[in-house]
Design an enzyme around this catalytic site. Structure first.
Site, short mmCIF file in Angstrom:
data_model
loop_
_atom_site.label_atom_id
_atom_site.label_comp_id
_atom_site.label_asym_id
_atom_site.label_seq_id
_atom_site.Cartn_x
_atom_site.Cartn_y
_atom_site.Cartn_z
N HIS A 145 43.03 31.70 36.21
CA HIS A 145 44.30 32.40 36.49
C HIS A 145 44.74 32.32 37.96
O HIS A 145 45.88 32.65 38.26
CB HIS A 145 44.21 33.88 36.11
N ASP A 270 34.75 35.03 26.32
CA ASP A 270 35.44 36.22 25.83
C ASP A 270 36.14 35.96 24.50
O ASP A 270 36.76 36.86 23.94
CB ASP A 270 36.41 36.77 26.89
O1 VJV Z 1 46.13 43.16 31.39
C1 VJV Z 1 45.95 43.08 32.60
C2 VJV Z 1 46.88 43.73 33.60
C3 VJV Z 1 46.96 45.16 33.58
C4 VJV Z 1 46.82 45.93 34.86
C5 VJV Z 1 45.35 46.32 35.13
N1 VJV Z 1 44.81 47.14 34.06
C6 VJV Z 1 43.39 47.50 34.33
C7 VJV Z 1 44.90 46.39 32.77
C8 VJV Z 1 46.37 45.99 32.47
C9 VJV Z 1 48.14 44.36 33.30
N2 VJV Z 1 44.93 42.40 33.12
C10 VJV Z 1 43.91 41.80 32.31
C11 VJV Z 1 43.31 40.65 33.07
C12 VJV Z 1 42.38 39.84 32.24
C13 VJV Z 1 41.77 38.70 33.06
C14 VJV Z 1 40.93 37.77 32.23
C15 VJV Z 1 40.23 36.75 33.09
C16 VJV Z 1 39.68 35.56 32.30
O2 VJV Z 1 38.74 35.99 31.34
O3 VJV Z 1 40.70 34.89 31.60
C17 VJV Z 1 39.03 34.52 33.24
C18 VJV Z 1 37.91 35.01 34.07
C19 VJV Z 1 42.91 42.81 31.97
N3 VJV Z 1 42.45 43.02 30.73
C20 VJV Z 1 41.52 44.01 30.83
C21 VJV Z 1 41.44 44.39 32.15
N4 VJV Z 1 42.32 43.63 32.83
C22 VJV Z 1 40.57 45.41 32.71
C23 VJV Z 1 40.31 45.40 34.07
C24 VJV Z 1 39.51 46.39 34.64
C25 VJV Z 1 38.96 47.38 33.83
C26 VJV Z 1 39.24 47.38 32.46
C27 VJV Z 1 40.03 46.39 31.91
C28 VJV Z 1 39.24 46.43 36.01
C29 VJV Z 1 38.47 47.44 36.53
C30 VJV Z 1 37.95 48.41 35.69
N5 VJV Z 1 38.19 48.36 34.35
C31 VJV Z 1 37.13 49.52 36.24
ZN ZN Z 2 39.47 35.34 29.57
#
Ligand code: VJV
Ligand code: ZN
Ligand code: CA
Length: 385
Positions: A145, A270
């Site tokens: 990303h 994942d």
């Molecule tokens: O969906 C999103 C963005 C948000 C803002 C941030 N919040 C936590 C979630 C909604 C709109 N981000 C995704 C990013 C996924 C990245 C995937 C990376 C890869 O696998 O493709 C390659 C390495 C997302 N989904 C879930 C989370 N973020 C998430 C982040 C956290 C969390 C829980 C869920 C970060 C910190 C903590 N908990 C404590």
């Molecule tokens: Zn992913």
């Protein structure tokens, strides 16, 4: 036929930098770099280190990262410290909607971490370019990303783009395949204008699932690179059989029409059943079938990690795929080693089984799968090189 994997041996080069083992995204963050160390310890416990060449992994340099990334962004990334001494992040690590990035926090040794995982992918690409290995592996890479000028979705530096750019110095056409549950948007965007790189991503799509891009109609920008981006969106709950009703015919056709000279496979774990973020139902065997199918085309192959948030599953998956790369059968019983305890809730089996209640209800139908395959094939028929 390429549809059956083969047990022919390949020269495999394996990159692992122990420097990433203690990197911590922060309390409760879902991304745990230590999963790569767990995979590595499993690979060692199965006795596979002797089956692969291991070369010294030097961290990448800032100059190497600047081959893709914006200099201003790199300067900032290098200066950022968790206590805020690096000052304002200028919005580079912020999420849409404001507030400090939860997905991309600033943590201790962030810059060093980026140099190490990128150094592994660059070294792996160079080894393939030199023709001294058939398959090169870097499970800490696969950060699909990251953008030229900013971090996104747990990714700070796009090691995949850097590795592909290195491969382009040696190979006419490079194919990128992404089985992470998320859309490989950063890699697609970086090569959208080129017809020397084709990007293919399979991903969960719909219902607001991150990042939201990668509909089947997304074939890249107008210009020479149009149709060199292929997207295969699926719905929650897809299992091995349906996934491979898409993966194998589509990838076989991609090989025919694009005729790559090298392949990069991002093996984000994942997409496995029971992942903390992904909602698909692939087994470790179904996931590994993607690796053996791509391997059967006998092209220089770079295997990278990516996502994967149930860390015992991730380590099992990448250990098994290391065996697939080598062409070695390994037993299902996880050998006794220092990390045993992590595999207790999968009964110490490499190929874990989940109860139905831990699977996601399949929202795909035979018709929806056929429709996506036909739409993808239609896009491929328009690719003129
Ligand atoms: O969906 C999103 C963005 C948000 C803002 C941030 N919040 C936590 C979630 C909604 C709109 N981000 C995704 C990013 C996924 C990245 C995937 C990376 C890869 O696998 O493709 C390659 C390495 C997302 N989904 C879930 C989370 N973020 C998430 C982040 C956290 C969390 C829980 C869920 C970060 C910190 C903590 N908990 C404590
Ligand atoms: Zn992913
Ligand atoms: Ca993907």
């Amino acid at each position: 036929s390429p549809s059956c994997g083969d047990d022919k041996k390949r020269r495999v080069c394996y990159y692992y930098d122990p420097g990433i083992s203690t990197v911590d995204y922060g309390e409760g963050h879902v991304m745990v770099p230590h999963r790569v160390t767990m995979a590595h310890n499993l690979v060692a416990a199965y006795g596979m280190l002797g089956d692969m060449r291991r070369l010294r992994t030097a961290p990448a340099t800032a100059a190497e990262l600047a081959d893709f990334h914006d200099e201003g962004y790199l300067a900032l990334l290098q200066d950022l410290t968790p206590d805020g001494c690096g000052g304002d992040d200028g919005g580079h690590l912020r999420e849409e909607g404001g507030g400090r990035g939860v997905d991309n926090p600033v943590f201790d040794r962030l810059w060093d971490y980026c140099l190490r995982y990128s150094g592994g992918s660059l070294a792996a690409a160079r080894t393939l370019g030199s023709g001294t290995a058939d398959i090169a592996i870097n499970w800490s890479g696969g950060m699909h990303h990251a953008c030229r000028g900013g971090a996104r979705g747990f990714c700070y530096v796009n090691d995949i783009v850097l590795a592909i750019r290195e491969l382009l110095a040696h190979f006419r056409r490079v194919l990128y395949v992404d089985i992470d549950v998320h859309h490989g948007d950063g890699v697609q965007a970086a090569f959208e204008a080129s017809n020397r790189v084709m990007t293919v991503s399979f991903h969960q799509h719909g219902g607001g699932f991150f990042p939201g891009s990668g509909a089947v109609a997304d074939v890249g920008k107008k210009g020479p690179g149009r149709y060199c981006a292929l997207n295969v969106p699926v719905s929650v709950g897809i299992g091995d059989e349906e996934y491979h009703r898409l993966f194998e015919p589509i990838m076989a056709r991609v090989m025919e029409v694009f005729q790559p000279e090298a392949v990069v496979l991002q093996c984000g774990a994942d997409s496995l059943a029971g992942d903390r973020l992904g909602e698909l139902n692939l087994t470790t065997r179904g996931h590994a079938q993607c690796v053996s199918f791509i391997r059967s085309f006998n092209l220089p192959l770079l295997l990278l990690g990516g996502g994967g948030y149930t860390i015992n599953h991730v380590a099992s998956c990448w250990c098994n795929e290391t065996a697939v790369a080598i062409g070695k059968e390994i037993p299902n019983d996880i050998p006794k080693h220092g990390f045993d305890v992590f595999y207790k809730n999968q009964e110490y089996k490499l190929h874990y089984k989940l109860e139905t209640k831990h699977l996601h209800r399949n929202r795909n139908t035979a018709n929806s799968i056929d429709g996506i395959r036909m739409a993808a094939m239609e896009n491929l028929s328009k690719l003129k090189l």
